[in-house]
Structure formats: C-alpha cells, structure tokens
Design an enzyme around this catalytic site. Structure first.
Site, PDB file in Angstrom:
ATOM      1  N   HIS A 143      -9.482   1.208   4.619  1.00  0.00           N
ATOM      2  CA  HIS A 143      -8.212   1.332   5.768  1.00  0.00           C
ATOM      3  C   HIS A 143      -8.239   2.152   6.747  1.00  0.00           C
ATOM      4  O   HIS A 143      -9.271   3.167   6.587  1.00  0.00           O
ATOM      5  CB  HIS A 143      -6.946   2.055   4.553  1.00  0.00           C
ATOM      6  N   GLU A 196      -5.468  -4.891  10.608  1.00  0.00           N
ATOM      7  CA  GLU A 196      -4.338  -3.819  10.954  1.00  0.00           C
ATOM      8  C   GLU A 196      -4.686  -3.018  12.267  1.00  0.00           C
ATOM      9  O   GLU A 196      -5.440  -2.201  12.143  1.00  0.00           O
ATOM     10  CB  GLU A 196      -4.584  -2.979   9.652  1.00  0.00           C
ATOM     11  N   GLY A 237       2.669  -1.262   4.246  1.00  0.00           N
ATOM     12  CA  GLY A 237       2.843   0.315   3.931  1.00  0.00           C
ATOM     13  C   GLY A 237       4.262   0.698   3.631  1.00  0.00           C
ATOM     14  O   GLY A 237       4.644   0.485   2.452  1.00  0.00           O
ATOM     15  N   SER A 275       3.455  -2.103  10.268  1.00  0.00           N
ATOM     16  CA  SER A 275       4.939  -2.228  10.377  1.00  0.00           C
ATOM     17  C   SER A 275       5.664  -3.642  10.068  1.00  0.00           C
ATOM     18  O   SER A 275       6.534  -3.967  10.801  1.00  0.00           O
ATOM     19  CB  SER A 275       5.304  -1.973  11.908  1.00  0.00           C
ATOM     20  N   GLY A 318       2.532   2.386  10.834  1.00  0.00           N
ATOM     21  CA  GLY A 318       3.511   3.326  10.534  1.00  0.00           C
ATOM     22  C   GLY A 318       4.237   3.912  11.705  1.00  0.00           C
ATOM     23  O   GLY A 318       4.735   4.703  11.976  1.00  0.00           O
ATOM     24  N   GLU A 364      -6.836   4.904   7.951  1.00  0.00           N
ATOM     25  CA  GLU A 364      -6.631   6.089   7.474  1.00  0.00           C
ATOM     26  C   GLU A 364      -7.511   6.793   6.989  1.00  0.00           C
ATOM     27  O   GLU A 364      -8.147   7.884   7.234  1.00  0.00           O
ATOM     28  CB  GLU A 364      -5.288   6.249   6.493  1.00  0.00           C
ATOM     29  N   ASN A 367       0.876  -1.278   0.039  1.00  0.00           N
ATOM     30  CA  ASN A 367      -0.070  -0.036   0.097  1.00  0.00           C
ATOM     31  C   ASN A 367       0.872   1.193   0.211  1.00  0.00           C
ATOM     32  O   ASN A 367       1.537   1.567   0.887  1.00  0.00           O
ATOM     33  CB  ASN A 367      -1.110   0.023   1.281  1.00  0.00           C
ATOM     34  N   TRP A 368       0.865   1.928  -1.216  1.00  0.00           N
ATOM     35  CA  TRP A 368       1.819   3.000  -1.100  1.00  0.00           C
ATOM     36  C   TRP A 368       1.325   4.189  -0.573  1.00  0.00           C
ATOM     37  O   TRP A 368       2.232   5.162  -0.305  1.00  0.00           O
ATOM     38  CB  TRP A 368       1.988   3.247  -2.880  1.00  0.00           C
ATOM     39  N   LYS A 369       0.186   4.305  -0.300  1.00  0.00           N
ATOM     40  CA  LYS A 369      -0.532   5.500   0.417  1.00  0.00           C
ATOM     41  C   LYS A 369      -0.103   6.655  -0.873  1.00  0.00           C
ATOM     42  O   LYS A 369      -0.219   6.549  -1.917  1.00  0.00           O
ATOM     43  CB  LYS A 369       0.140   5.702   1.589  1.00  0.00           C
TER      44      LYS A 369
HETATM   45  P1  PGA Z   1       3.085   0.263   7.638  1.00  0.00           P
HETATM   46  O1  PGA Z   1       1.397   0.424   7.111  1.00  0.00           O
HETATM   47  O2  PGA Z   1       3.519  -0.996   6.838  1.00  0.00           O
HETATM   48  O3  PGA Z   1       3.601   1.305   6.982  1.00  0.00           O
HETATM   49  O4  PGA Z   1       2.515   0.101   9.133  1.00  0.00           O
HETATM   50  C1  PGA Z   1       0.542  -0.556   6.820  1.00  0.00           C
HETATM   51  C2  PGA Z   1      -0.823  -0.233   6.459  1.00  0.00           C
HETATM   52  O5  PGA Z   1      -1.108   1.079   6.537  1.00  0.00           O
HETATM   53  O6  PGA Z   1      -1.354  -0.670   5.479  1.00  0.00           O
END
Ligand code: PGA
Length: 253
Positions: A96, A168, A235, A214, A174, A98, A10-12
């Site tokens: 997600h 998640e 991510g 993470s 993150g 976010e 997931n590149w966000k």
């Molecule tokens: P992260 O994000 O690997 O940077 O913790 C995971 C995600 O939000 O899908």
C-alpha cells in the site's frame, strides 16, 4: 472474459475489536443477499480475530493489511503469511502507498511479500500507483511499468493468476479527489497491457485489477462500468457499514 468483481475495505488503523463486532452486526444483514461478487474487509491485526469470528458463515472474507515475508523468527513487530492464514484471513494487502511512504517499502520488498502471501495460500492485493508529482511530470506510465516489472513481473503465470492488483493513484487516496473513470481506466488498461506483454492474453484477462482512491457510493458505479476496473479497494468509505454496503451493492436496484 467475465472477471468476478471484488470490493475490499481497507480499514487502515481504525476500529477496536468491540467496534469491529458492532460494524459486522450492521454490515452483514445489508450485504447478505450479495452472491455475484467478492467482499473483503481488512481490519488492523488486533481486530482480525473479532472480524473472523463475526463473519463466520457469511459471504465476507477477511484480509490483513500487510505481512512480513519470513514465516517466523526474530522480527519484532511483524506478522507472517502463515500467521494470517491460521487466524482466518484469506487475503492480504501488499505494498500500500502508505507502507511505501511511511515505512520504506520498495518494489523488491513488495515482490517478496507477494510471494510469501501466495506461498501461505493468501490472495495478495498488490498496490501500485503514481504520486501527484509523478503524474504532473508525465511519468505515470513509467512509474507503473517500474512497479509492475520489479514488484510483480517475475512471478510465474500460475502465481500471477492468483494476484489481485490495485491501482491506487497516491493523489486520490484520502483526498476526496477520485480519479475520473477514464483516468483510472487508462492506467488500468496500461497495467493489463503489461500483463499481456509478460504473461499473454489468456492469463492477463484473468487477473483482477481494482481501483482505489476516494471511492464512494456516489462514484462506484461509473468506475465499475469501465472494462479494466474489476473492483475497488476502499479506505475511508469502508469504515461506515452503510456506505460500504452501498459500494458493495453498486448496481443493485
Ligand atoms: P480512500 O483510501 O478510499 O480513503 O481514499 C483508499 C486506500 O488507501 O486503499
């Protein structure tokens, strides 16, 4: 039952089309021999075209990071399932944390988006997970049950079989603070029991449940050793082609 592993990046909100092309130049040769697991990359909408072109004839599939539930219409800023499909996507992330945190997404909206993804022939990767406050208050399983029942539990068996669930925990995203394999397994096993309750064992055993939060090259193997962890949604560590390739190839010697 053997479930095929799925490693999704997931590149966000990272990477322009140019950066996407140079990523694929490095990434594809590193994973070209991988045939026993699914590899997916979800770039921002503006880089989907570049990613689809760059990954043509490869073993990497492309996904969106979100979709709207209507097919088309006056919905400024939104992108639909049929549009993602027509652009070459085969997956889409839904709900997600976010999106839930910053854009007001609810379990009811997640269900509508999941249905829309399925109707468009996309595989939805539906995210669930508790916040730190919810975990500390001992509410993890209650939150997961609520997210599952409202956000997924009314799909029919042939629909849920085509869904990928991503557990998640919000406190692990993150933050560098990964859930231990045992903590993730406990939550993911609970999700599997909810699947069994609603759909029975045969269907429940087919649904892939990913872990996200993470994930790194150094912890992927111990996570994947858990019986209810069928893959990862990655991510930060998916932004670098070498680190994501190492995650994808977690137990290759
Ligand atoms: P992260 O994000 O690997 O940077 O913790 C995971 C995600 O939000 O899908």
């Amino acid at each position: 039952m053997e479930r095929r592993a799925l490693l999704a990046g997931n590149w966000k909100m990272y990477k322009t089309p140019e950066e996407t092309r140079s990523y694929f130049d490095k990434f594809l040769p590193l994973v070209e021999e991988v045939a026993d697991r699914d590899i997916v990359i979800c770039p921002p909408f503006t880089s989907i075209f570049a990613a689809v072109e760059a990954s043509k004839d490869s073993n990497v599939r492309i996904g969106g990071q979100d979709l709207f539930w209507e097919k088309e219409g006056a919905f400024t800023g939104e992108v639909s399932g049929p549009m993602l499909k027509a652009s070459g996507c085969s997956f889409v992330i839904v709900g997600h944390s976010e999106r839930r945190q910053y854009f007001g997404e609810t379990n009811e909206g997640v269900l509508k988006k999941t249905r829309a993804a399925l109707e468009s022939g996309l595989t939805p990767i539906v995210c669930v997970g508790e916040t730190l406050a919810e975990r500390e208050a001992g509410r993890t399983l209650e939150v997961l049950r609520e997210q599952f029942i409202t956000g997924l539990g009314s799909l029919n068996p042939s629909e849920i079989e085509r869904v990928v669930i991503a557990y998640e925990p919000v406190w692990a995203i993150g933050t560098g603070r990964t859930a231990t394999p045992e903590t993730a397994q406990e939550a993911q096993h609970f999700l599997r029991t909810l699947l069994v309750e609603v759909y029975g064992v045969t269907v429940a055993e087919q649904v892939r449940i990913l872990y996200g939060g993470s994930v790194k090259p150094s912890n992927i193997a111990s996570l994947m050793a858990m019986p209810d962890i069928d893959g990862a949604l990655v991510g930060g560590a998916s932004l670098d082609p070498e680190s994501f390739a190492a995650i994808v190839k977690y137990d290759y010697s």
